[in-house]
Design an enzyme around this catalytic site. Structure first.
Site, PDB file in Angstrom:
ATOM      1  N   GLY A  27     -83.419   4.740 -72.559  1.00 18.79           N
ATOM      2  CA  GLY A  27     -82.447   4.282 -73.534  1.00 18.79           C
ATOM      3  C   GLY A  27     -81.811   5.358 -74.376  1.00 18.79           C
ATOM      4  N   LYS A  43     -78.671 -13.048 -78.098  1.00 17.96           N
ATOM      5  CA  LYS A  43     -79.763 -12.510 -78.914  1.00 17.96           C
ATOM      6  C   LYS A  43     -80.515 -13.698 -79.501  1.00 17.96           C
ATOM      7  CE  LYS A  43     -81.840  -8.998 -81.069  1.00 17.96           C
ATOM      8  NZ  LYS A  43     -82.399  -7.799 -80.409  1.00 17.96           N
ATOM      9  N   GLU A 102     -86.741   0.720 -81.329  1.00 12.64           N
ATOM     10  CA  GLU A 102     -86.000   1.973 -81.419  1.00 12.64           C
ATOM     11  C   GLU A 102     -86.036   2.794 -80.121  1.00 12.64           C
ATOM     12  OE1 GLU A 102     -84.162   2.382 -84.079  1.00 12.64           O
ATOM     13  OE2 GLU A 102     -85.050   0.583 -84.979  1.00 12.64           O
ATOM     14  N   VAL A 103     -85.947   2.124 -78.990  1.00 14.17           N
ATOM     15  CA  VAL A 103     -85.919   2.832 -77.705  1.00 14.17           C
ATOM     16  C   VAL A 103     -84.519   2.827 -77.075  1.00 14.17           C
ATOM     17  CG1 VAL A 103     -88.363   2.462 -77.205  1.00 14.17           C
ATOM     18  CG2 VAL A 103     -86.666   0.769 -76.421  1.00 14.17           C
ATOM     19  N   GLY A 112     -87.726  -6.005 -80.024  1.00 12.83           N
ATOM     20  CA  GLY A 112     -88.908  -5.169 -79.817  1.00 12.83           C
ATOM     21  C   GLY A 112     -89.358  -5.197 -78.371  1.00 12.83           C
ATOM     22  N   THR A 160     -80.415  -1.989 -77.498  1.00 12.17           N
ATOM     23  CA  THR A 160     -79.096  -2.567 -77.742  1.00 12.17           C
ATOM     24  C   THR A 160     -77.993  -1.732 -77.101  1.00 12.17           C
ATOM     25  OG1 THR A 160     -79.823  -3.611 -79.799  1.00 12.17           O
ATOM     26  CG2 THR A 160     -77.458  -3.239 -79.543  1.00 12.17           C
TER      27      THR A 160
END
Length: 261
Positions: free
Chosen positions: A170, A37, A12-13, A112, A16
């Site tokens: 990000g 990916k 969650e940084v 991650g 993507t």
């Protein structure tokens, strides 16, 4: 640079969305782009994964996903729980090589952080980067705590003699706090490499056309953009200048400024 591996300091940084910004800037420059990916976790069949999200935001991008596991866990654990085969490093290398033969740029997005395991033998994205002989871009958060995780990631890369291209924030907040502003100066120090961009908070929710138009402004020239770290830091400091000392001011000066005010 035909292959670039993109990792994060954790989940969650903004990894993507940053990958999509790099892809969009490259497409805008006339380059053909693929995003790979190796392991997508936490997404059910029929749902859009990270590679497809990059293609949605960036435009004409080839999206390839090697394996998908339903549980939102590390790939090795998710594969074990699902009773599915894990992703193997040779599969990552073969897929990246094939894409690189057909595209100007291949972006390999991890799951991650750098040392999240693909399989029970302990293979990681760092091992994949070594096999690919590719540089890595680290995506970090902006606020408190990011210095530790960024430095740990950078140290691990140096210990493995891997090439760290730089760091991208990000998700740069709309209203950055003191820690975020100070981290603009401190992150390049702890990482040992330059800041190469800051993606605005909420960029992934923009319409694709607006995202593609904005992406070059969020990234530095090595990533195909026009963003400049010094200019950005000065702009972020400006709203605070009248009532807050700079990040290098001693604490007693801050206290004095407050009392003077």
């Amino acid at each position: 640079m035909s292959v670039l591996v993109i990792t994060g300091t954790g989940t969650e940084v903004g990894k993507t969305v940053t990958t999509a910004a790099v892809a969009a800037a490259a497409v805008a420059a006339g380059r053909s782009v693929a995003v790979l990916k190796p392991a997508q976790t936490g997404v059910l069949p029929g749902e859009r994964g990270d590679a497809a999200e990059v293609a949605r935001l960036a435009g004409a991008v080839t999206a390839v996903e090697l394996a998908r596991y339903p549980d939102p866990l590390a790939p090795a654990t998710a594969a074990r729980r699902a009773g599915l085969a894990p992703v193997r490093l040779y599969e990552v290398a073969e897929a990246a090589a094939k894409l690189a033969a057909e595209h100007d740029l291949v972006l390999v997005e991890g799951a991650g952080g750098l040392l999240v395991r693909f399989d029970d033998e302990g293979s990681t994205l760092a091992d994949a980067a070594r096999l690919l002989d590719a540089p890595l871009l680290v995506v970090a958060s902006a606020g408190l705590g990011t210095l530790n995780t960024t430095e740990l990631t950078a140290r691990e890369l140096r210990a493995r003699r891997l090439d760290l291209l730089g760091v991208v924030l990000g998700s740069w907040p709309r209203d950055p706090d003191l820690a975020s502003r100070c981290n603009l100066a401190d992150l390049p120090v702890v990482a040992g490499e330059s800041l190469l961009g800051a993606v605005p908070e909420g960029a992934g929710r923009l319409r694709p056309a607006a995202f593609r138009a904005g992406a070059p402004d969020w990234l530095a020239p090595p990533l195909g953009g026009t963003w400049d770290a010094d200019t950005f830091a000065a702009e972020q400091a400006a709203p605070w200048a009248a009532d807050s000392p700079g990040c290098n001011a001693p604490a007693h000066e801050a206290a004095g400024s407050a009392m003077d005010g």
